[in-house]
Design a protein around this motif. Structure first.
Motif, PDB file in Angstrom:
ATOM      1  N   ALA A   4       0.928  -1.293  -0.120  1.00  0.00           N
ATOM      2  CA  ALA A   4      -0.179   0.014   0.132  1.00  0.00           C
ATOM      3  C   ALA A   4       0.775   1.371  -0.049  1.00  0.00           C
ATOM      4  O   ALA A   4       0.254   2.312  -0.098  1.00  0.00           O
ATOM      5  N   VAL A   5       2.215   1.125   0.097  1.00  0.00           N
ATOM      6  CA  VAL A   5       3.095   2.260  -0.183  1.00  0.00           C
ATOM      7  C   VAL A   5       2.984   3.044  -1.522  1.00  0.00           C
ATOM      8  O   VAL A   5       3.132   2.328  -2.404  1.00  0.00           O
ATOM      9  N   VAL A   6       2.744   4.203  -1.227  1.00  0.00           N
ATOM     10  CA  VAL A   6       2.743   5.025  -2.477  1.00  0.00           C
ATOM     11  C   VAL A   6       3.790   6.319  -2.389  1.00  0.00           C
ATOM     12  O   VAL A   6       3.926   6.958  -1.314  1.00  0.00           O
ATOM     13  N   LEU A   7       4.810   6.499  -3.189  1.00  0.00           N
ATOM     14  CA  LEU A   7       5.749   7.219  -3.215  1.00  0.00           C
ATOM     15  C   LEU A   7       5.274   8.588  -3.814  1.00  0.00           C
ATOM     16  O   LEU A   7       5.316   8.516  -5.226  1.00  0.00           O
ATOM     17  N   GLY A   8       5.194   9.663  -3.048  1.00  0.00           N
ATOM     18  CA  GLY A   8       5.183  10.919  -3.446  1.00  0.00           C
ATOM     19  C   GLY A   8       3.982  10.908  -4.583  1.00  0.00           C
ATOM     20  O   GLY A   8       3.009  10.385  -4.583  1.00  0.00           O
ATOM     21  N   GLY A   9       4.116  12.103  -5.329  1.00  0.00           N
ATOM     22  CA  GLY A   9       3.082  12.136  -6.498  1.00  0.00           C
ATOM     23  C   GLY A   9       1.507  13.240  -6.024  1.00  0.00           C
ATOM     24  O   GLY A   9       1.294  13.113  -4.935  1.00  0.00           O
ATOM     25  N   ASP A  10       1.462  14.081  -6.948  1.00  0.00           N
ATOM     26  CA  ASP A  10       0.119  15.011  -6.705  1.00  0.00           C
ATOM     27  C   ASP A  10      -0.865  14.123  -7.374  1.00  0.00           C
ATOM     28  O   ASP A  10      -1.339  14.552  -8.577  1.00  0.00           O
ATOM     29  N   PHE A  11      -1.745  13.354  -6.768  1.00  0.00           N
ATOM     30  CA  PHE A  11      -2.714  12.655  -7.169  1.00  0.00           C
ATOM     31  C   PHE A  11      -4.066  13.380  -7.338  1.00  0.00           C
ATOM     32  O   PHE A  11      -4.364  14.401  -6.402  1.00  0.00           O
ATOM     33  N   PRO A  12      -4.978  13.203  -8.266  1.00  0.00           N
ATOM     34  CA  PRO A  12      -6.547  13.624  -8.379  1.00  0.00           C
ATOM     35  C   PRO A  12      -7.107  13.143  -6.900  1.00  0.00           C
ATOM     36  O   PRO A  12      -6.656  12.250  -6.267  1.00  0.00           O
ATOM     37  N   ARG A  13      -8.124  13.836  -6.653  1.00  0.00           N
ATOM     38  CA  ARG A  13      -8.910  13.571  -5.203  1.00  0.00           C
ATOM     39  C   ARG A  13      -9.435  12.145  -5.487  1.00  0.00           C
ATOM     40  O   ARG A  13      -9.173  11.654  -4.400  1.00  0.00           O
ATOM     41  N   GLN A  14     -10.006  11.707  -6.481  1.00  0.00           N
ATOM     42  CA  GLN A  14     -10.545  10.136  -6.331  1.00  0.00           C
ATOM     43  C   GLN A  14      -9.366   9.379  -6.269  1.00  0.00           C
ATOM     44  O   GLN A  14      -9.656   8.396  -5.258  1.00  0.00           O
ATOM     45  N   VAL A  15      -8.047   9.437  -6.811  1.00  0.00           N
ATOM     46  CA  VAL A  15      -6.983   8.520  -6.579  1.00  0.00           C
ATOM     47  C   VAL A  15      -6.584   8.674  -4.918  1.00  0.00           C
ATOM     48  O   VAL A  15      -6.306   7.646  -4.309  1.00  0.00           O
ATOM     49  N   ARG A  16      -6.449  10.001  -4.649  1.00  0.00           N
ATOM     50  CA  ARG A  16      -6.121  10.084  -3.264  1.00  0.00           C
ATOM     51  C   ARG A  16      -6.933   9.554  -2.405  1.00  0.00           C
ATOM     52  O   ARG A  16      -6.495   8.979  -1.170  1.00  0.00           O
ATOM     53  N   GLY A  17      -8.232   9.623  -2.504  1.00  0.00           N
ATOM     54  CA  GLY A  17      -9.248   9.007  -1.687  1.00  0.00           C
ATOM     55  C   GLY A  17      -8.930   7.350  -1.658  1.00  0.00           C
ATOM     56  O   GLY A  17      -9.099   6.679  -0.547  1.00  0.00           O
ATOM     57  N   ASN A  18      -8.823   6.823  -2.818  1.00  0.00           N
ATOM     58  CA  ASN A  18      -8.490   5.250  -3.050  1.00  0.00           C
ATOM     59  C   ASN A  18      -7.278   4.835  -2.074  1.00  0.00           C
ATOM     60  O   ASN A  18      -7.236   3.928  -1.325  1.00  0.00           O
ATOM     61  N   ILE A  19      -6.246   5.593  -2.256  1.00  0.00           N
ATOM     62  CA  ILE A  19      -4.984   5.413  -1.565  1.00  0.00           C
ATOM     63  C   ILE A  19      -5.203   5.575   0.153  1.00  0.00           C
ATOM     64  O   ILE A  19      -4.882   4.632   0.634  1.00  0.00           O
ATOM     65  N   ASP A  20      -6.160   6.443   0.416  1.00  0.00           N
ATOM     66  CA  ASP A  20      -6.331   6.473   1.786  1.00  0.00           C
ATOM     67  C   ASP A  20      -6.893   5.472   2.423  1.00  0.00           C
ATOM     68  O   ASP A  20      -6.737   5.086   3.396  1.00  0.00           O
ATOM     69  N   VAL A  21      -8.079   5.047   1.534  1.00  0.00           N
ATOM     70  CA  VAL A  21      -8.852   4.031   2.063  1.00  0.00           C
ATOM     71  C   VAL A  21      -8.203   2.624   2.108  1.00  0.00           C
ATOM     72  O   VAL A  21      -8.219   2.033   3.105  1.00  0.00           O
ATOM     73  N   LEU A  22      -7.246   2.316   1.216  1.00  0.00           N
ATOM     74  CA  LEU A  22      -6.307   1.277   1.220  1.00  0.00           C
ATOM     75  C   LEU A  22      -5.145   1.233   2.405  1.00  0.00           C
ATOM     76  O   LEU A  22      -4.922   0.055   2.996  1.00  0.00           O
ATOM     77  N   GLN A  23      -4.785   2.484   2.524  1.00  0.00           N
ATOM     78  CA  GLN A  23      -3.880   2.530   3.421  1.00  0.00           C
ATOM     79  C   GLN A  23      -4.398   2.317   4.961  1.00  0.00           C
ATOM     80  O   GLN A  23      -3.683   1.648   5.948  1.00  0.00           O
ATOM     81  N   SER A  24      -5.551   2.801   5.192  1.00  0.00           N
ATOM     82  CA  SER A  24      -6.272   2.559   6.419  1.00  0.00           C
ATOM     83  C   SER A  24      -6.426   1.178   6.537  1.00  0.00           C
ATOM     84  O   SER A  24      -6.558   0.539   7.719  1.00  0.00           O
ATOM     85  N   TRP A  25      -7.023   0.377   5.437  1.00  0.00           N
ATOM     86  CA  TRP A  25      -7.096  -0.956   5.614  1.00  0.00           C
ATOM     87  C   TRP A  25      -5.858  -1.698   6.100  1.00  0.00           C
ATOM     88  O   TRP A  25      -5.779  -2.951   6.656  1.00  0.00           O
ATOM     89  N   ALA A  26      -4.706  -1.442   5.377  1.00  0.00           N
ATOM     90  CA  ALA A  26      -3.485  -1.698   5.998  1.00  0.00           C
ATOM     91  C   ALA A  26      -3.124  -1.725   7.211  1.00  0.00           C
ATOM     92  O   ALA A  26      -2.280  -2.626   7.832  1.00  0.00           O
ATOM     93  N   ALA A  27      -3.738  -0.749   7.801  1.00  0.00           N
ATOM     94  CA  ALA A  27      -3.161  -0.440   9.522  1.00  0.00           C
ATOM     95  C   ALA A  27      -4.084  -1.345  10.421  1.00  0.00           C
ATOM     96  O   ALA A  27      -3.911  -1.185  11.510  1.00  0.00           O
ATOM     97  N   ARG A  28      -5.022  -2.054   9.747  1.00  0.00           N
ATOM     98  CA  ARG A  28      -5.937  -2.657  10.813  1.00  0.00           C
ATOM     99  C   ARG A  28      -5.856  -4.221  10.599  1.00  0.00           C
ATOM    100  O   ARG A  28      -5.237  -4.794   9.573  1.00  0.00           O
ATOM    101  N   ALA A  29      -5.998  -4.828  11.823  1.00  0.00           N
ATOM    102  CA  ALA A  29      -5.723  -6.478  11.745  1.00  0.00           C
ATOM    103  C   ALA A  29      -7.373  -6.961  11.386  1.00  0.00           C
ATOM    104  O   ALA A  29      -8.398  -6.352  11.862  1.00  0.00           O
ATOM    105  N   PRO A  30      -7.299  -8.098  10.824  1.00  0.00           N
ATOM    106  CA  PRO A  30      -8.650  -8.905  10.634  1.00  0.00           C
ATOM    107  C   PRO A  30      -9.288  -9.187  12.067  1.00  0.00           C
ATOM    108  O   PRO A  30      -8.455  -9.581  12.989  1.00  0.00           O
TER     109      PRO A  30
END
Length: 430
Positions: free
Chosen positions: A225-251
């Motif tokens: 889920a690591v993303v290096l830099g980049g000025d991403f569009p709002r939609q992409v930034r939202g996807n990244i934020d959701v995926l990284q939040s899932w990566a931080a939690r345990a099943p």
């Protein structure tokens, strides 16, 4: 004489084309919307997931177009079987092809043709009740399944695999399909993308829905889920934020597990008589291209569903480019009195609403050409061949039968009939 136009295909592209003709053409225009199935609406009926009721409600808009006095639904008529292009051109001043993109692209890897390796389109058609796919097409007897692709179709497939019988009971999903989903042995679903989270094609709304499936833990590996830099569009930034939040939690131990994976590409499907495993290679980008690293892993899956993009198929007698997998055109014009709209025109891009402006462009081209040339009546032609088309009232009979089936099963507003025999049996005057 009134302008008469045949629109081949009754999905959104076809119906938006009919609507544009009514709005932009002279008042006495007549439009026949031809469809090989007894049912209209194309991917709205047979592509939108059954639990996406808000998107499926667009059928109400399309219904209003089919009920316009200048528009006629002509179902159960297949181009190249019941009528040829040449024959259509004798019946109408112009023909517009709007048959969409009906098949999945292939991955081109060893083992792709093993039983258990299938196009996501087949699975979508199955749970949407398409008459081309039998309800017994899938048994879901493998504990682990891989879905290749990180677009909205892949997310739909994963979500339907993960949900429970009760989650789907109130939808229009066919009853036989619902029962097979209830007996599913699937415990782990792997959704796999060749690139990183910033390149995924799903929309934020669709992605968030995965996290709301009460029956499944959604898991993302932190290193993927690591993303290096980049000025991403709002939609992409939202996807990244959701995926990284899932990566931080345990099943938390829910019955099913959804693994969302990145930076992996399928290189081989393993098995003797059917799919037994999927071999993946770790990837990275070199000058913007996906390149393998030589690091491999194998998943013990019993089914592989590929969702790596749609493509159109040629229509009998219609020009087709195998490079673009579309019908060559200029602003929608194919040949004299022949036109194209929708995915068959531009490729599988955009959302349902994109077809509206696309159809308008084609219709403006058609009207500027002022085509004419009919000499035969379609009804007379079909009758001479023993073809009895499905008319709009017949379709309403099918709808009524589906509503009655839902009442008898105590399931929502409608349950889809499956198979042409069941649909024909529902038509009162057939």
């Amino acid at each position: 004489m009134a302008l008469t136009v045949a629109v081949v295909g009754s999905g959104p592209a076809g119906i938006y084309t009919a609507e544009a003709l009514v709005k932009l053409a002279p008042p006495d225009v007549q439009v026949d919307v031809l469809e090989r199935l007894p049912t209209p609406y194309g991917l709205v009926r047979y592509g939108v997931a059954p639990d996406h009721t808000s998107i499926k409600s667009i059928a109400n808009y399309l219904r209003n177009v089919l009920e316009l006095p200048q528009v006629r639904f002509v179902g159960g008529v297949t181009l190249g079987v019941d009528v040829s292009v040449e024959e259509l051109l004798t019946c109408y001043d112009a023909v517009v092809y709007c048959t969409g993109a009906m098949v999945d692209r292939r991955m081109g890897i060893p083992g792709e043709d093993l039983p258990g390796s299938v196009a996501a389109t087949d699975f979508v058609n199955w749970y949407c009740g398409h008459p081309d796919v039998s309800p017994d097409r899938f048994t879901l007897d493998s504990p682990e399944v891989a879905v290749i692709g990180v677009g909205n179709v892949a997310v739909d497939v994963v979500r339907i695999l993960a949900k429970t019988h009760d989650d789907l009971r109130g939808t229009d999903i066919p009853h036989d399909v619902l029962e097979r989903l209830e007996s599913s042995q699937v415990k782990a679903i792997h959704m796999i993308g060749r690139r990183g989270p910033e390149h995924a094609k799903f929309t934020l709304k669709e992605l968030r829905e995965l996290g709301e499936v009460a029956n499944a833990d959604v898991c993302v590996r932190p290193e993927e889920a690591v993303v290096l830099g980049g000025d991403f569009p709002r939609q992409v930034r939202g996807n990244i934020d959701v995926l990284q939040s899932w990566a931080a939690r345990a099943p938390v131990g829910r019955p099913r597990r959804l693994d969302v994976r990145f930076w992996l590409r399928p290189v081989e499907i393993l098995g003797t008589d059917r799919v037994e495993a999927l071999r993946l290679e770790r990837t990275h980008l070199v000058d913007g291209r996906v390149v393998g690293t030589g690091e491999y892993e194998t998943l013990p899956v019993g089914m592989v569903l590929r969702s790596v993009g749609y493509q159109s198929v040629p229509l009998p007698g219609v020009p087709f480019s195998t490079e673009t997998m579309t019908v060559p055109h200029v602003a929608g014009r194919v040949r004299e009195r022949e036109y194209v709209a929708g995915w068959l025109k531009r490729g599988p891009t955009g959302v349902i609403g994109t077809n509206k402006s696309d159809a308008a462009e084609t219709v403006r081209t058609l009207l500027a050409d002022a085509p004419s040339g009919r000499s035969t009546d379609l009804d007379t032609l079909l009758a001479s061949k023993g073809v009895r088309p499905v008319v709009y009232d017949d379709w309403l009979d099918i709808e009524a039968a589906e509503a009655e089936l839902a009442r008898s099963l105590e399931r929502g507003e409608r349950v889809k009939l499956v198979g042409l025999d069941a649909m024909n049996a529902a038509i009162r005057n057939r």
